[in-house]
Design an enzyme around this catalytic site. Sequence first.
Site, mmCIF file in Angstrom:
data_model
loop_
_atom_site.group_PDB
_atom_site.id
_atom_site.type_symbol
_atom_site.label_atom_id
_atom_site.label_comp_id
_atom_site.label_asym_id
_atom_site.label_seq_id
_atom_site.Cartn_x
_atom_site.Cartn_y
_atom_site.Cartn_z
ATOM 1 N N GLY A 60 0.831 -1.198 0.000
ATOM 2 C CA GLY A 60 0.000 0.000 0.000
ATOM 3 C C GLY A 60 0.861 1.241 0.000
ATOM 4 O O GLY A 60 2.037 1.200 0.389
ATOM 5 N N CYS A 109 6.606 0.184 6.856
ATOM 6 C CA CYS A 109 6.167 1.342 6.071
ATOM 7 C C CYS A 109 7.297 1.760 5.139
ATOM 8 O O CYS A 109 8.463 1.772 5.552
ATOM 9 C CB CYS A 109 5.809 2.477 7.035
ATOM 10 N N LEU A 110 6.950 2.113 3.916
ATOM 11 C CA LEU A 110 7.956 2.539 2.945
ATOM 12 C C LEU A 110 8.614 3.858 3.320
ATOM 13 O O LEU A 110 9.658 4.202 2.784
ATOM 14 C CB LEU A 110 7.331 2.620 1.544
ATOM 15 N N HIS A 152 -3.906 1.335 7.608
ATOM 16 C CA HIS A 152 -2.555 1.905 7.626
ATOM 17 C C HIS A 152 -2.457 3.079 6.643
ATOM 18 O O HIS A 152 -1.951 4.149 6.986
ATOM 19 C CB HIS A 152 -1.542 0.798 7.259
#
Length: 183
Positions: A60, A109-110, A152
């Site tokens: 995502g 998380c990126l 998220h």
Amino acid sequence: MLTMDDFVNEDDPILRQVAVEVPLPASNEDKQLLASLMEYVQNSQKPDIAALYGLRAGIGLAAPQVNVSKRMIAVHLKDKDQLYSYALFNPKLVSHSVEKAYLTSGEGCLSVNRPVSGYVPRYARITVAGTDLEGKPVQLRLKGIAAICFQHEIDHLNGIMFYDHINPEDPYAIPENSIAVER
């Protein structure tokens, strides 16, 4: 094409802002950005493309992560045999269960370039509404990893990071009234 160079890091103030609604019908520029978010998530899951461009795998992505404070997200993941592949403008949670869920492996998380340990309590079941790239309304009933991923990404639109939910006194405390979700 978006690459890791386009991402902001967790200390960037844009990640703590509440993103603005996207005026609909969406402009060509906004449609292009949303399509690019989806392209990144899909490409990051293809080992050959990810290796070629140095992409970190993700399921995502939200616009604030690429330095655009607008309400748009892309999610692309498979849970069992079901594919969840959605690019949405102005997504919002319209309902949720009382029961909670948490990812047993924790969340990543990126925009966070470090491991963060702990369970992130989420709603076990949610309904999300938004608008797709073609301007059509979308309503999704989600559970499991898909529900966790959407929460998220929607959190990013509200200036919330996943680790804000982790219990600081006991990161591995199992959330009350919750189910474990394996990934």
